[in-house]
Design a protein around this motif. Structure first.
Motif, short mmCIF file in Angstrom:
data_model
loop_
_atom_site.label_atom_id
_atom_site.label_comp_id
_atom_site.label_asym_id
_atom_site.label_seq_id
_atom_site.Cartn_x
_atom_site.Cartn_y
_atom_site.Cartn_z
N ALA A 1 -45.51 16.60 -37.55
CA ALA A 1 -45.95 15.63 -38.55
C ALA A 1 -47.12 16.25 -39.30
O ALA A 1 -47.93 16.98 -38.72
CB ALA A 1 -46.37 14.32 -37.89
N ARG B 1 -42.96 14.20 -46.14
CA ARG B 1 -41.97 13.58 -45.25
C ARG B 1 -40.67 14.39 -45.31
O ARG B 1 -39.95 14.52 -44.31
CB ARG B 1 -41.69 12.13 -45.67
CG ARG B 1 -42.88 11.20 -45.71
CD ARG B 1 -43.50 10.94 -44.34
NE ARG B 1 -44.35 12.00 -43.84
CZ ARG B 1 -45.62 12.19 -44.23
NH1 ARG B 1 -46.17 11.41 -45.13
NH2 ARG B 1 -46.34 13.18 -43.70
N GLU C 1 -41.19 17.35 -43.09
CA GLU C 1 -41.02 16.97 -41.68
C GLU C 1 -39.55 16.83 -41.32
O GLU C 1 -39.12 17.25 -40.24
CB GLU C 1 -41.76 15.65 -41.42
CG GLU C 1 -43.27 15.77 -41.54
CD GLU C 1 -43.95 14.42 -41.57
OE1 GLU C 1 -45.19 14.37 -41.57
OE2 GLU C 1 -43.24 13.40 -41.58
N ARG D 1 -37.58 19.00 -38.51
CA ARG D 1 -36.83 18.36 -37.42
C ARG D 1 -35.39 18.90 -37.36
O ARG D 1 -34.86 19.19 -36.29
CB ARG D 1 -36.81 16.85 -37.61
CG ARG D 1 -36.19 16.09 -36.44
CD ARG D 1 -36.26 14.58 -36.64
NE ARG D 1 -37.64 14.15 -36.79
CZ ARG D 1 -38.11 13.52 -37.86
NH1 ARG D 1 -37.31 13.24 -38.87
NH2 ARG D 1 -39.38 13.17 -37.92
N GLN E 1 -45.78 24.00 -34.38
CA GLN E 1 -45.23 22.89 -33.60
C GLN E 1 -45.67 22.92 -32.14
O GLN E 1 -45.26 22.08 -31.35
CB GLN E 1 -43.70 22.90 -33.67
CG GLN E 1 -43.17 22.62 -35.06
CD GLN E 1 -41.67 22.80 -35.15
OE1 GLN E 1 -41.18 23.68 -35.84
NE2 GLN E 1 -40.93 21.98 -34.44
N ALA F 1 -44.17 14.17 -31.99
CA ALA F 1 -44.70 15.14 -32.95
C ALA F 1 -46.16 15.50 -32.68
O ALA F 1 -46.96 14.65 -32.27
CB ALA F 1 -44.57 14.59 -34.36
#
Length: 451
Positions: free
Chosen positions: A335, A344, A347, A351, A364, A406
């Motif tokens: 995040a 966003r 992110e 992912r 990460q 996250a």
């Protein structure tokens, strides 16, 4: 469908109450720190742990076992937990209605002594189940008190069936009065009551350590290695979050900071009981990580950037991920600390790359066993792409798993350069690396472009 009495049920039985681990509907009090998917992930782990304990009890005692669930069909729950234990819906109503129904239907099948348990208390084991059922030889009602004022187990015997129907009425379910009200109601009904030893459950962030201690008699120590260079603006908050973990050491390796990074780290080292060491080395993330690795004593290592904050319970999640069969390393989701909608999308891309390609990056928080990392020669000694190359090597050895929560990283590079430029720079660097351009040359070009 309920099991038929013709199956020859044992006179003792147990029922597990659980909820299907759908994000946003389960363990919601853990959501502020674990997020909806992390809370659901822990619900799944805790359910599997409880089912495993009850399977062991069934194998030893020959007792009858059933799972009652909400949130999904019995068929879906059975696909999740296995075909060897029958699954029934808990049905409608509040918890009292569902408990009453479970006991009535269990006794209707021939079970003489029956306990119902939840999945919130990881210390619940087969011995506790056996003790509860043995207590029901003399008592009508047995309760396992939870430390939050509820109970993790309730047991009844069929001989008291005509008297226990009002037991579940008028209880303030979900409050800290559940145990006391149930005890009072049982006494009013003339039931003989026994209590087991209290156990702690896991419902709020402060209780995550209960899961960890119950799950593992010994918790492998984690060495958190944080390479820093001029991180005075971020390192304090990073350390605040890291130091919420249990059984860990923190090693900060400074690469020659000219700001107050060193003073901030030293202040934390003097004030806290968790081992925190400040080392120094020439600048370079790979080199700094390897200096920390040589000093580390933990069984597992977390490589963490100085501007990245871990979630509460990160140590619990790390230990769970690394214990899964076939997993050689792990990382968290990402995040970015910014409300910008464009981030966003970043992110989402991270992912997708992490989960489907098993390719997390260093921001990460990469974690791995210290011994395995040493066998690989440490973090690849490259001026750039060291995390990329490390993950490439790990993927040849097994699965790189992603914890469903996250870490939060600073948005400063995206804010300084712009999201599109950062993404373009990253992709050009990766492409150039695959084309054989030396990491040293790439690092010079990359840092010029970043200003």
């Amino acid at each position: 469908m309920i099991d038929s009495p013709s199956q020859g049920l044992a006179p003792v039985g147990a029922i597990i109450f659980t909820r299907y681990p759908k994000p946003g509907t389960t363990k919601t009090r853990l959501t502020p720190v674990l997020g909806p998917r992390g809370a659901a992930w822990l619900q799944e782990k805790m359910t599997r742990h409880t089912v495993s304990q009850l399977r062991a009890w069934r194998k030893k005692s020959g007792g009858w076992l059933q799972i009652r669930a909400v949130g999904a069909s019995p068929k879906r729950v059975q696909a999740w937990l296995g075909q060897d234990v029958p699954v029934q819906s808990q049905g409608p109503g509040d918890l009292g209605d569902r408990l009453l129904r479970a006991f009535q239907e269990g006794f209707a099948q021939g079970v003489e002594r029956l306990v119902v348990v939840g999945i919130d208390c990881p210390e619940l084991d087969e011995e506790t189940i056996a003790q509860a059922l043995q207590s029901l030889e003399a008592a009508d009602l047995v309760l396992g008190p939870a430390t939050d004022g509820g109970y993790y187990l309730i047991g009844l015997r069929a001989m008291a069936v005509k008297r226990f129907t009002p037991l579940f009425q008028g209880i303030d379910w979900g409050s800290d009065r559940v145990l006391s009200q149930t005890l009072e109601r049982g006494q009013d009904l003339g039931l003989g009551v026994r209590q087991l030893s209290p156990l702690s459950d896991v419902d709020v962030p402060e209780e995550l350590g209960v899961w960890q201690r119950a799950r593992y008699q010994t918790q492998p120590m984690i060495s958190v290695i944080i390479p820093v260079l001029n991180e005075a603006a971020e390192i304090g908050q990073t350390l605040e979050e890291v130091l919420t973990g249990e059984n860990l050491e923190v090693i900060v390796v400074d690469g020659g900071s000219q700001d107050k990074t060193v003073e901030i780290v030293q202040g934390y080292g003097e004030a806290l009981s968790t081992p925190l060491r400040l080392l120094s080395s020439p600048a370079g993330r790979a080199l700094q990580c390897n200096v920390g690795l040589q000093a580390a004593q933990g069984e597992w290592v977390l490589l963490l950037h100085g501007d990245t904050r871990v979630p509460r319970g990160f140590d619990v999640l790390m230990r769970e991920v690394l214990r899964d069969e076939g997993v050689v390393a792990g990382a968290f989701e990402l995040a970015v600390a910014s409300p910008a909608w464009t981030l966003r999308l970043v992110e989402w891309g991270v992912r997708w790359r992490s989960r489907w390609l098993q390719f997390p990056y260093g921001d990460q928080g990469l974690f791995i066993s210290r011994q395995r990392l040493l066998q690989l020669g440490g973090v690849p000694d490259l001026p750039l792409m060291e995390d990329f190359e490390l993950v490439r090597r790990l993927r040849h050895l097994g699965k790189v798993a992603i914890a469903p929560v996250a870490v939060v990283t600073s948005a400063r590079r995206w804010e300084r350069l712009g999201v599109l430029r950062v993404l373009l720079l990253n992709q050009l660097i990766i492409l150039s690396y695959f084309l054989g351009i030396s990491p040293k040359r790439l690092a010079q070009w990359y840092h010029r472009r970043r200003g």
